[in-house]
Enzyme design. Structure first.
Site, mmCIF file in Angstrom:
data_model
loop_
_atom_site.group_PDB
_atom_site.id
_atom_site.type_symbol
_atom_site.label_atom_id
_atom_site.label_comp_id
_atom_site.label_asym_id
_atom_site.label_seq_id
_atom_site.Cartn_x
_atom_site.Cartn_y
_atom_site.Cartn_z
ATOM 1 N N PRO A 14 0.768 -1.243 0.000
ATOM 2 C CA PRO A 14 0.000 0.000 0.000
ATOM 3 C C PRO A 14 0.798 1.293 0.000
ATOM 4 O O PRO A 14 0.205 2.361 -0.036
ATOM 5 C CB PRO A 14 -0.809 -0.117 1.294
ATOM 6 C CG PRO A 14 0.062 -0.916 2.198
ATOM 7 C CD PRO A 14 0.797 -1.888 1.322
ATOM 8 N N ASP A 37 0.496 1.301 -11.813
ATOM 9 C CA ASP A 37 -0.598 2.205 -11.478
ATOM 10 C C ASP A 37 -0.100 3.429 -10.724
ATOM 11 O O ASP A 37 1.067 3.511 -10.316
ATOM 12 C CB ASP A 37 -1.631 1.480 -10.612
ATOM 13 C CG ASP A 37 -2.505 0.531 -11.419
ATOM 14 O OD1 ASP A 37 -2.467 0.613 -12.663
ATOM 15 O OD2 ASP A 37 -3.216 -0.278 -10.805
ATOM 16 N N LYS A 59 -4.922 5.057 -13.215
ATOM 17 C CA LYS A 59 -5.822 4.520 -12.187
ATOM 18 C C LYS A 59 -5.634 5.185 -10.834
ATOM 19 O O LYS A 59 -4.859 4.753 -9.996
ATOM 20 C CB LYS A 59 -5.684 3.005 -12.052
ATOM 21 C CG LYS A 59 -6.356 2.234 -13.172
ATOM 22 C CD LYS A 59 -6.375 0.753 -12.857
ATOM 23 C CE LYS A 59 -7.099 -0.033 -13.916
ATOM 24 N NZ LYS A 59 -8.539 0.193 -13.872
ATOM 25 N N ASP A 92 -2.892 -5.245 -2.984
ATOM 26 C CA ASP A 92 -3.023 -6.611 -3.493
ATOM 27 C C ASP A 92 -3.771 -6.569 -4.822
ATOM 28 O O ASP A 92 -4.717 -5.792 -4.972
ATOM 29 C CB ASP A 92 -3.784 -7.471 -2.487
ATOM 30 C CG ASP A 92 -3.958 -8.900 -2.960
ATOM 31 O OD1 ASP A 92 -3.078 -9.728 -2.674
ATOM 32 O OD2 ASP A 92 -4.971 -9.176 -3.634
ATOM 33 N N ILE A 95 -7.758 -7.608 -4.214
ATOM 34 C CA ILE A 95 -8.631 -6.987 -3.219
ATOM 35 C C ILE A 95 -9.061 -5.606 -3.717
ATOM 36 O O ILE A 95 -8.282 -4.652 -3.719
ATOM 37 C CB ILE A 95 -7.919 -6.851 -1.849
ATOM 38 C CG1 ILE A 95 -7.466 -8.214 -1.343
ATOM 39 C CG2 ILE A 95 -8.856 -6.185 -0.838
ATOM 40 C CD1 ILE A 95 -8.595 -9.170 -1.016
ATOM 41 N N MET A 175 -11.845 3.159 -0.444
ATOM 42 C CA MET A 175 -12.321 4.035 -1.525
ATOM 43 C C MET A 175 -13.657 4.706 -1.206
ATOM 44 O O MET A 175 -14.571 4.728 -2.024
ATOM 45 C CB MET A 175 -12.434 3.232 -2.836
ATOM 46 C CG MET A 175 -11.105 2.675 -3.301
ATOM 47 S SD MET A 175 -11.213 1.694 -4.819
ATOM 48 C CE MET A 175 -12.017 0.203 -4.199
ATOM 49 N N GLY A 204 -2.167 5.546 4.212
ATOM 50 C CA GLY A 204 -1.663 4.584 5.181
ATOM 51 C C GLY A 204 -0.358 3.928 4.762
ATOM 52 O O GLY A 204 -0.185 3.570 3.598
#
Length: 509
Positions: A14, A37, A59, A92, A95, A175, A204
């Site tokens: 992340p 991304d 994205k 991930d 997910i 999101m 995070g």
């Protein structure tokens, strides 16, 4: 048609670059092409080999400049060209991402793929905020939800009426920034207590992460008043109350500071690591880079040196690195260095020489060529000496001019040239969206290199709104000549000294 390549769907984690898996990192730097991304850590992208094809496929929230079908087609095209392809995705790949769609598309078209799972933000983000997703006493379940609804849906398909009735569990919403008012009102309407403990975790695992604890009913107000921006998570449940006891990430002197690093990426790894240890978020935007130069005349002169009094002078780490690479390609015999004494400028240069088992015989009191030219003739006998001055194309000629007057023969040997690299696609936009708080200039050239990626107005805007730290007088002279206000200049002219100034400045604030 040749053999079809393979696609690797890799989760990058992340934000914190240390959270990518060993397998993911290994594949990233060995593939022929990489599609990445917006949320992928820039350190990964900067470190991808120059020979690797790189494709930015965007994205980010509300902005998908490359449609998913085009990404699918590009993956297929590259694989059919026989290339190994890394599809690098934030967190991930499966997910709340579209890695499953990409895998299905590849399967339908006969392309082999492998899924390399990543640490998902719904676990890592709360953990870095000091919030566990489960707890033996407070939460025996955790539910991951998306607060974002697809453009082809009139409303979210999340069963908020069912979610509102969850007991003794944790809800993590991905999101949801733009939908948080609607989400909270639905949850309260369907029976969730408006005073349910809640938290917001913005960015995070990044050093610049922000954490806000509140109650469910107050979340929309905090998002508005604190200008919370994606990526951000919402955590609902009693586990939020453990945050004061489990918080571990915030006690660092440079916490949250965004530091633009202009140094060449090949030399900046330790600097990135040290900044993260101090709590800062390093922004890897190298404005200079180096590449090998084959100085045929210089190497010929080097090979004919017969003097008993002979010196190699290294004024930078690049000089050491490119000299050794070229030396072994040309001679493949370390005994060619027998009899040479070595002078080095700077602790970093001397440290790199030690890695080649080459001790430093002389080092000036300060890490500048001027000081070496002034001090070395007083410390060693240069009369009749042969001095090999290892250099780059932009180096000054102070040694070449001064030492012959002291009885030495100087052999200039250019082993590398400095150039201004272009940043991979997507990085400029990310820098403008999240500008730096501080900028480290490690040479005058690093300032000039900014103009090869940014317009003058963009450079001026970024510099005017940031604190500027210079590694020494030469870099400062270039900055001042371009009307840049310098916040601090390093007293000790090396990377450690530059970091000391950064920490000292922000410790006083």
């Amino acid at each position: 048609m040749g053999k079809t390549g393979k696609v690797y769907l890799i989760g990058a984690g992340p934000g914190d670059p240390g959270l990518i898996t060993v397998r993911g990192k290994e594949l990233l730097y060995s593939c022929d092409a990489v599609l990445y991304d917006n949320l992928v850590c820039p350190e990964f992208i900067i470190a991808i080999p120059k020979t690797t094809e790189k494709y930015y496929v965007g994205k980010k929230a509300g902005d998908h400049p490359v449609p998913q079908e085009k990404i699918n087609e590009l993956l297929l095209k590259l694989a059919r060209e026989g290339k190994s392809v890394a599809r690098l995705k934030g967190s991930d790949p499966l997910i709340f991402g579209r890695g499953g769609e990409e895998a299905k598309y590849l399967k339908e078209h006969g392309v082999e793929f492998e899924i390399i799972t990543g640490v998902t933000s719904g676990i890592a983000g709360p953990a870095y905020a000091g919030i566990p997703c489960t707890d033996r006493m407070l939460a025996s379940s955790v539910l991951f939800l998306t607060g974002h609804k697809s453009s082809d849906k009139l409303k979210s398909t999340v069963p908020w009426d069912w979610v509102a009735k969850i007991k003794n569990g944790t809800v993590v919403i991905y999101m949801g920034v733009n939908e948080i008012s609607n989400i909270t009102s639905q949850l309260i309407e369907y029976g969730m207590n408006s005073d349910t403990s809640a938290a917001i975790v913005e960015r995070g695992t990044f050093p610049s992460q922000r954490v806000f604890t509140a109650t469910l009913k107050n979340l929309p107000g905090i998002v508005k008043n604190e200008n919370v921006r994606p990526p951000a998570l919402f955590v609902l449940g009693e586990v939020v109350n453990l945050q004061p006891y489990l918080e571990w990430f915030a006690d660092r002197p440079l916490l949250g500071l965004r530091v633009l690093v202009t140094r060449a990426s090949a030399q900046a790894g330790d600097l990135y690591r040290r900044l993260r240890e101090l709590g800062a978020e390093p922004l890897p935007y190298p404005t200079i880079a180096a590449r090998v130069v084959d100085d045929v005349n210089g190497w010929t002169n080097f090979s004919y040196i017969q003097n008993e009094n002979k010196w190699l002078i290294f004024t930078s780490e690049n000089g050491v690195r490119y000299f050794m690479d070229s030396f072994f390609k040309k001679f493949d015999d370390i005994r060619m260095l027998a009899g040479f004494k070595i002078a080095a400028i700077g602790a970093g240069t001397s440290k790199l020489l030690k890695e080649y088992r080459l001790p430093t015989d002389y080092m000036p009191s300060k890490a500048t060529v001027n000081i070496l030219v002034d001090e070395m003739p007083k410390a060693v006998d240069l009369k009749g000496a042969a001095v090999v001055r290892v250099r780059g194309n932009l180096a000054d000629d102070l040694i070449e001019k001064a030492f012959p007057g002291m009885g030495a023969e100087v052999v200039p040997l250019t082993t590398y040239e400095t150039y201004y690299p272009k940043w991979p696609d997507g990085l400029k936009e990310k820098l403008i969206d999240y500008p730096p708080d501080a900028i480290l200039f490690t040479s005058g050239s690093t300032k000039k290199g900014l103009y090869h990626n940014l317009s003058k107005d963009e450079v001026d805007k970024i510099i005017q709104n940031a604190k500027v730290f210079s590694i020494g007088p030469k870099a400062s002279a270039v900055l001042k000549s371009e009307d840049v206000n310098i916040t601090r200049e390093a007293k000790v002219q090396n990377i450690a000294g530059l970091l000391d100034e950064l920490v000292d400045y922000y410790s006083e604030k």
